[in-house]
Scaffold this active site. Structure first.
Site, PDB file in Angstrom:
ATOM      1  N   SER A 105      51.934  42.325  34.354  1.00  8.41           N
ATOM      2  CA  SER A 105      51.408  42.495  35.703  1.00  8.41           C
ATOM      3  C   SER A 105      51.649  43.930  36.141  1.00  8.41           C
ATOM      4  CB  SER A 105      52.162  41.535  36.627  1.00  8.41           C
ATOM      5  OG  SER A 105      52.155  41.977  37.957  1.00  8.41           O
TER       6      SER A 105
ATOM      7  N   TYR B  11      58.896  36.846  40.716  1.00  7.39           N
ATOM      8  CA  TYR B  11      57.732  37.149  39.872  1.00  7.39           C
ATOM      9  C   TYR B  11      57.899  38.532  39.247  1.00  7.39           C
ATOM     10  CZ  TYR B  11      52.752  37.769  38.653  1.00  7.39           C
ATOM     11  OH  TYR B  11      51.567  38.001  37.994  1.00  7.39           O
TER      12      TYR B  11
HETATM   13  P1  NAP Z   1      45.673  30.994  37.341  1.00  6.85           P
HETATM   14  O1  NAP Z   1      44.206  31.110  37.575  1.00  6.85           O
HETATM   15  O2  NAP Z   1      46.516  30.312  38.357  1.00  6.85           O
HETATM   16  O3  NAP Z   1      45.886  30.286  35.915  1.00  6.85           O
HETATM   17  C1  NAP Z   1      47.181  30.035  35.458  1.00  6.85           C
HETATM   18  C2  NAP Z   1      47.107  29.302  34.140  1.00  6.85           C
HETATM   19  O4  NAP Z   1      48.435  29.034  33.681  1.00  6.85           O
HETATM   20  C3  NAP Z   1      46.411  27.955  34.258  1.00  6.85           C
HETATM   21  O5  NAP Z   1      45.742  27.681  33.039  1.00  6.85           O
HETATM   22  C4  NAP Z   1      47.584  26.996  34.455  1.00  6.85           C
HETATM   23  O6  NAP Z   1      47.178  25.695  34.091  1.00  6.85           O
HETATM   24  C5  NAP Z   1      48.607  27.619  33.508  1.00  6.85           C
HETATM   25  N1  NAP Z   1      50.004  27.309  33.784  1.00  6.85           N
HETATM   26  C6  NAP Z   1      50.703  27.498  34.925  1.00  6.85           C
HETATM   27  N2  NAP Z   1      51.973  27.072  34.775  1.00  6.85           N
HETATM   28  C7  NAP Z   1      52.087  26.633  33.492  1.00  6.85           C
HETATM   29  C8  NAP Z   1      53.139  26.064  32.731  1.00  6.85           C
HETATM   30  N3  NAP Z   1      54.372  25.865  33.230  1.00  6.85           N
HETATM   31  N4  NAP Z   1      52.886  25.729  31.439  1.00  6.85           N
HETATM   32  C9  NAP Z   1      51.666  25.922  30.899  1.00  6.85           C
HETATM   33  N5  NAP Z   1      50.620  26.431  31.569  1.00  6.85           N
HETATM   34  C10 NAP Z   1      50.837  26.778  32.862  1.00  6.85           C
HETATM   35  O7  NAP Z   1      46.347  32.419  37.129  1.00  6.85           O
HETATM   36  P2  NAP Z   1      45.760  33.818  36.623  1.00  6.85           P
HETATM   37  O8  NAP Z   1      45.538  34.664  37.815  1.00  6.85           O
HETATM   38  O9  NAP Z   1      44.685  33.604  35.630  1.00  6.85           O
HETATM   39  O10 NAP Z   1      47.059  34.411  35.920  1.00  6.85           O
HETATM   40  C11 NAP Z   1      47.289  34.278  34.538  1.00  6.85           C
HETATM   41  C12 NAP Z   1      48.413  35.220  34.129  1.00  6.85           C
HETATM   42  O11 NAP Z   1      48.051  36.555  34.491  1.00  6.85           O
HETATM   43  C13 NAP Z   1      49.752  34.951  34.796  1.00  6.85           C
HETATM   44  O12 NAP Z   1      50.794  35.189  33.884  1.00  6.85           O
HETATM   45  C14 NAP Z   1      49.802  35.976  35.900  1.00  6.85           C
HETATM   46  O13 NAP Z   1      51.121  36.327  36.237  1.00  6.85           O
HETATM   47  C15 NAP Z   1      49.074  37.122  35.257  1.00  6.85           C
HETATM   48  N6  NAP Z   1      48.511  38.069  36.211  1.00  6.85           N
HETATM   49  C16 NAP Z   1      47.550  37.709  37.077  1.00  6.85           C
HETATM   50  C17 NAP Z   1      47.032  38.671  37.958  1.00  6.85           C
HETATM   51  C18 NAP Z   1      45.963  38.355  38.954  1.00  6.85           C
HETATM   52  O14 NAP Z   1      45.674  39.232  39.799  1.00  6.85           O
HETATM   53  N7  NAP Z   1      45.347  37.202  38.919  1.00  6.85           N
HETATM   54  C19 NAP Z   1      47.524  39.976  37.940  1.00  6.85           C
HETATM   55  C20 NAP Z   1      48.523  40.295  37.028  1.00  6.85           C
HETATM   56  C21 NAP Z   1      48.998  39.344  36.164  1.00  6.85           C
HETATM   57  P3  NAP Z   1      47.941  24.374  34.664  1.00  6.85           P
HETATM   58  O15 NAP Z   1      48.058  24.546  36.142  1.00  6.85           O
HETATM   59  O16 NAP Z   1      47.083  23.214  34.243  1.00  6.85           O
HETATM   60  O17 NAP Z   1      49.236  24.337  33.967  1.00  6.85           O
END
Ligand code: NAP
Length: 264
Positions: free
Chosen positions: A148, A161
């Site tokens: 991130s 986080y």
């Molecule tokens: P998202 O849309 O909320 O998707 C999160 C994914 O992780 C879903 O598939 C969820 O599925 C799964 N998940 C959550 N907890 C879990 C667990 N304990 N075990 C297994 N699977 C789990 O989030 P996103 O924005 O795509 O983010 C994905 C990654 O990118 C994260 O690591 C986040 O920190 C990182 N990130 C995101 C952003 C952003 O701006 N969006 C920026 C920087 C980094 P279930 O709920 O079914 O488990």
């Protein structure tokens, strides 16, 4: 001789993606599958996971799914065994599963802390370790950790986080040191501000939108598809001499600070 296509090819790879049912993980899953990889997505919720896999298969992609909550060591052990049982091997692991809760530091409960760390850091480590043992045995593999902008500079209001993503940075580099000689590369991809379920509410706020418009060098929020090219690169031979690195895919945010200095 290596052609340009071979260099970036992930065709035939077996790729496990935690958090592959939605958002960034799903886009990366589709990106690999569209390029001929056999993709296995995992997440906690069987319904959304099964539906995501089914939608991808209907689009002609080779995608399987395995339910796995990365905060459970037992589920990780079972999931990795299951994947190895069906796919035979794993070429690339993408640690995407991640959660967040925005709160003032002094109001963060122990449960908040454990919930975030158990998924984002402990979970990523347990999965890296389980798949890493297998990759070491084969003498090859690539692991990609989704970090991130918080690894570059923490954002206010997301203490656990930010701690988890700083930890992931340390894990990436420490694993690269140990596993490089065993044929396993470990790198990170740090997304900037990407519109997903995790952030949709945050970016519906007008003040936040204005702040992004004023400060983002490339002038927009990211979309999950923006992550695909870098993930493919990190899994392919194009990055064969790279390990322990973090690539920021953030529209330029980490290139420096914008400030309101008057310029002609
Ligand atoms: P998202 O849309 O909320 O998707 C999160 C994914 O992780 C879903 O598939 C969820 O599925 C799964 N998940 C959550 N907890 C879990 C667990 N304990 N075990 C297994 N699977 C789990 O989030 P996103 O924005 O795509 O983010 C994905 C990654 O990118 C994260 O690591 C986040 O920190 C990182 N990130 C995101 C952003 C952003 O701006 N969006 C920026 C920087 C980094 P279930 O709920 O079914 O488990």
């Amino acid at each position: 001789m290596t052609t340009a296509d071979d260099l970036f090819s992930v065709a035939g790879q077996s790729v496990l993606i935690s958090g592959g049912s939605r958002g960034i993980g799903r886009a990366i899953a589709e990106g690999f599958a569209e390029r001929g990889a056999r993709v296995i997505i995992s997440s906690r919720n069987p319904e959304t996971l099964g539906q995501a896999a089914e939608e991808m298969r209907q689009a002609g992609l080779s995608v399987e799914s395995v339910v796995c909550d990365v905060s459970s060591e037992e589920e990780i052990t079972q999931a990795v065994e299951q994947v190895l049982g069906t796919a035979g091997h794993i070429d690339t692991l993408v640690n995407v599963a991640g959660v967040n809760r925005r709160k003032r530091a002094e109001t963060v409960t122990t449960e908040d802390y454990d919930f975030i760390m158990d998924t984002n850091l402990r979970g990523a480590f347990l999965l890296s370790r389980a798949v890493g043992r297998h990759m070491i045995e084969r003498g090859s593999g690539a692991q990609i950790n989704i970090q991130s902008l918080n690894t570059w500079m923490p954002l206010k209001g997301v203490l656990p986080y930010a701690m988890s993503k700083f930890g992931m940075q340390g894990m990436t580099r420490a694993l690269a040191l140990e596993w490089g000689p065993r044929g396993v590369r470990v790198n990170s991809l740090s997304p900037g501000f990407i519109l997903t379920d995790l952030t949709r509410k945050l970016w519906s706020d007008k003040t936040m939108q204005e702040w992004n418009a004023a400060n983002a060098p490339l002038g927009r929020l990211g979309v999950p598809d923006d992550m695909v090219g870098t993930a493919i690169f990190l899994a392919s031979r194009a990055s064969a001499f790279m390990t322990g690195q973090t690539l920021y895919v953030d529209g330029g945010f980490s290139s420096g600070w914008n400030w309101p200095i008057p310029l002609d």
